[in-house]
Design an enzyme around this catalytic site. Structure first.
Site, short mmCIF file in Angstrom:
data_model
loop_
_atom_site.label_atom_id
_atom_site.label_comp_id
_atom_site.label_asym_id
_atom_site.label_seq_id
_atom_site.Cartn_x
_atom_site.Cartn_y
_atom_site.Cartn_z
N HIS A 29 -42.86 -6.10 11.08
CA HIS A 29 -42.88 -5.17 9.94
C HIS A 29 -41.98 -3.96 10.19
O HIS A 29 -42.14 -2.91 9.58
CB HIS A 29 -44.31 -4.73 9.60
CG HIS A 29 -45.16 -5.84 9.08
ND1 HIS A 29 -45.16 -6.21 7.76
CD2 HIS A 29 -46.00 -6.69 9.71
CE1 HIS A 29 -45.99 -7.23 7.58
NE2 HIS A 29 -46.50 -7.55 8.76
N THR A 30 -41.05 -4.11 11.10
CA THR A 30 -40.04 -3.07 11.33
C THR A 30 -38.76 -3.36 10.57
O THR A 30 -37.98 -2.44 10.33
CB THR A 30 -39.71 -2.97 12.83
OG1 THR A 30 -39.41 -4.28 13.34
CG2 THR A 30 -40.87 -2.40 13.62
N ASP A 31 -38.55 -4.62 10.18
CA ASP A 31 -37.25 -4.97 9.59
C ASP A 31 -37.01 -4.26 8.25
O ASP A 31 -35.95 -3.71 8.01
CB ASP A 31 -37.06 -6.48 9.47
CG ASP A 31 -38.13 -7.18 8.64
OD1 ASP A 31 -39.20 -6.59 8.39
OD2 ASP A 31 -37.88 -8.34 8.25
N GLY A 114 -46.38 -21.53 5.76
CA GLY A 114 -47.36 -20.50 5.96
C GLY A 114 -47.75 -20.26 7.40
O GLY A 114 -48.82 -19.73 7.69
N SER A 118 -41.18 -18.60 9.55
CA SER A 118 -40.01 -18.55 8.67
C SER A 118 -39.64 -19.89 8.04
O SER A 118 -38.48 -20.27 7.99
CB SER A 118 -38.79 -17.97 9.40
OG SER A 118 -39.02 -16.65 9.76
N SER A 119 -40.63 -20.60 7.53
CA SER A 119 -40.31 -21.84 6.82
C SER A 119 -39.44 -21.56 5.61
O SER A 119 -38.53 -22.33 5.29
CB SER A 119 -41.60 -22.55 6.40
OG SER A 119 -42.41 -21.70 5.59
N GLU A 152 -34.85 -14.46 -1.89
CA GLU A 152 -36.29 -14.36 -1.71
C GLU A 152 -36.85 -13.07 -2.32
O GLU A 152 -37.94 -13.06 -2.89
CB GLU A 152 -36.64 -14.45 -0.22
CG GLU A 152 -38.09 -14.78 0.02
CD GLU A 152 -38.37 -15.36 1.39
OE1 GLU A 152 -39.56 -15.64 1.67
OE2 GLU A 152 -37.43 -15.55 2.18
N ASP A 164 -35.93 -12.55 9.19
CA ASP A 164 -36.09 -13.99 9.20
C ASP A 164 -34.79 -14.70 8.90
O ASP A 164 -34.42 -15.68 9.56
CB ASP A 164 -37.15 -14.41 8.17
CG ASP A 164 -38.54 -13.94 8.53
OD1 ASP A 164 -38.70 -13.37 9.63
OD2 ASP A 164 -39.46 -14.15 7.73
N TYR A 213 -48.68 -8.30 1.61
CA TYR A 213 -47.40 -7.99 2.26
C TYR A 213 -46.67 -6.90 1.48
O TYR A 213 -46.18 -5.91 2.05
CB TYR A 213 -46.56 -9.26 2.34
CG TYR A 213 -45.25 -9.10 3.07
CD1 TYR A 213 -45.15 -9.31 4.43
CD2 TYR A 213 -44.10 -8.72 2.38
CE1 TYR A 213 -43.95 -9.15 5.10
CE2 TYR A 213 -42.89 -8.56 3.04
CZ TYR A 213 -42.82 -8.78 4.40
OH TYR A 213 -41.62 -8.62 5.05
#
Length: 364
Positions: A29-31, A114, A118-119, A152, A164, A213
Site C-alpha cells: 500500500h505504498t505504491d 484473488g 497479481s492475477s 485497471e 503490480d 481497497y
C-alpha cells in the site's frame, strides 16, 4: 467441446504471450502513495493466444472460467465481468493513438484469482505483450505497465497503484524489483541464494475493485490534505508524531505507509548485506503494521503468519498483496521451504477449515 484455441476459433493462433504473477516481498500500500516497493516474480504465469480477424470485433475465451465474450472496438463499456480487462486495454491503446483491428484471444492462467499475487496485472501485461506483437505496436515494457494500470483504474474500476503492473512487466526470476513508484525508476536486486521463498495462498480470495481497497486510498488522500503534503511519501520517520496526531483511523493509516517505506529501504540493505535475520524481522513488522495500522489482514492470514513464526526454519512472514484475503510470503532456510510450507499448510487447514495452496517452492 475442447477449450483449445483452434476448437474455439477454428484456426491456429498467430501470437502467444505470457506474463508472470508477482509476490511483493515488502512495501504494501505504498505504491499509490508514491513510495517504495520490492516485488519479485513467481513461477505461475498467465498466457494469451491471439490471431487477427476481419472487422472491429474482439472475440475472447477465458479457458479457466470456460466463458466466452465479445465486444466491438470503440464500443467498450463497463460490464463488471472478466472481459472488462480486455476492453480496458483496447480502450487505452486506442486513446493513445495506436491502431488496432479485431482479434480472437484465448486466456489461461496459473496464477490463482484473488490470491494477492497479481492475477489481474499478469493478464493485462500478457495481453498487452500479445497485442504489441500482433499489431507491431511501438510500446516498451514501462509503457505496458502504465497502460495496464490505466486499464485497471479506468474501465475495470480498481484504483490500484503501479507496482503490480511494473512487477509483471519488468521483474525477473531470482531478482527483486526495487521500485520508486513516484518516478518509476527501478533497480534489480539479486535475491539471497541461501533462502527459499515460500508463498502460501490462504484460500480466501480478495477483489481490488471492492470497496475496502478504495477506502484505504481515500483515507490516505484525506491524511495528505490534513498534513498539507502531496503524498505520504513526502513524510520522513521524523514526522511520525505529526502523523499520529491525525484523527483516527487516518493516523494509523498514514503511520503504516511512512514506516513501510522505511522498511523497504531497510529490506534492500538487508538483502545486499545478506542479513536474513534482519530481513525476517522486517517481514514480521510489516505484517503487524498491515494488521493493526492499515487493517487489511484477516484472521486466516494472521493464523498463517503466527504458524510461520513457530517454525525455526522461517526467518519471517507477512501478508502479501492488497489484503482482505490472499497469500502469505515467507523466507525459509534453503532446502526447508517445501517442508515448512507443507507443515504450515496442514496445520492451517486443520485449524481454519480452509483449503490452502502452496505455490512456491514447487514440488520437485
Amino acid at each position: 467441446m475442447s477449450n483449445t484455441f483452434v476448437s474455439q476459433f477454428g484456426q491456429e493462433s498467430q501470437v502467444t504471450a505470457r506474463a508472470p504473477g508477482r509476490v511483493n516481498l515488502i512495501g504494501e500500500h505504498t505504491d499509490y502513495n508514491d513510495g517504495f516497493v520490492l516485488p519479485t516474480t513467481i513461477p505461475q504465469e498467465t498466457t494469451v493466444q491471439l490471431t487477427r480477424r476481419e472487422g472491429p470485433e474482439v472475440r475472447a475465451y477465458a479457458a479457466d472460467l470456460d466463458r466466452r465474450g465479445s465486444y466491438t472496438l470503440g464500443g467498450e463499456a463497463h460490464t463488471g465481468s472478466w472481459i472488462d480487462y480486455l476492453q480496458g486495454v483496447t480502450q487505452e491503446l486506442t486513446r493513445d493513438g495506436h491502431e488496432l483491428g479485431g482479434f480472437d484471444v484465448r486466456l489461461s492462467s496459473e496464477v490463482p484469482l484473488g490470491s494477492g499475487l497479481s492475477s489481474s496485472a499478469a493478464l493485462l501485461v500478457a495481453l498487452l505483450r500479445g497485442l504489441r506483437e500482433l499489431f507491431s505496436l511501438q510500446i516498451d515494457d514501462v509503457e505496458i505497465a502504465r497502460l495496464a494500470r490505466r486499464a485497471e483504474n479506468g474501465l475495470v474500476g480498481a484504483n490500484v497503484g503501479i507496482m503490480d503492473q511494473m512487477a509483471c512487466s519488468l521483474a525477473r526470476e531470482g531478482e527483486a524489483l526495487f521500485l520508486d513508484c513516484r518516478d518509476l525508476s527501478f533497480e534489480r536486486v539479486p535475491l539471497p541464494r541461501d533462502v527459499d521463498l515460500v508463498v502460501l495462498h490462504s484460500g480466501v480470495e480478495h477483489q481490488h475493485a471492492g470497496g475496502d481497497y478504495n477506502t484505504r486510498r481515500a483515507e490516505c488522500e484525506r491524511a495528505c490534505e490534513l498534513l498539507g503534503v502531496a503524498s505520504l511519501r513526502d513524510l520522513p520517520l521524523g514526522d511520525l508524531l505529526r502523523v499520529e496526531a491525525l484523527p483516527e483511523p487516518l493516523g494509523r493509516r498514514a503511520r503504516h505507509v511512512v514506516t513501510e517505506n522505511a522498511r523497504v529501504l531497510e529490506a534492500v540493505a538487508a538483502i545486499r548485506s545478506g542479513d536474513l535475520a534482519k530481513l525476517g524481522e522486517l517481514f514480521f513488522a510489516s505484517h503487524a503494521s498491515m494488521r493493526d495500522d492499515y487493517e487489511v489482514s484477516i484472521a486466516e492470514v494472521d493464523l498463517i503468519v503466527e504458524l510461520a513464526r513457530e517454525q525455526q526454519a522461517v526467518y519471517g512472514a507477512r501478508l502479501t498483496g492488497g489484503g482482505f484475503g490472499g497469500s502469505v510470503v515467507m523466507l525459509a532456510r534453503l532446502g526447508e521451504g517445501r517442508r515448512v510450507g507443507g507443515a504450515i499448510a496442514d496445520e492451517y487447514a486443520r485449524r481454519s477449515g480452509r483449503t490452502p495452496k502452496l505455490l512456491t517452492p514447487a514440488a520437485n
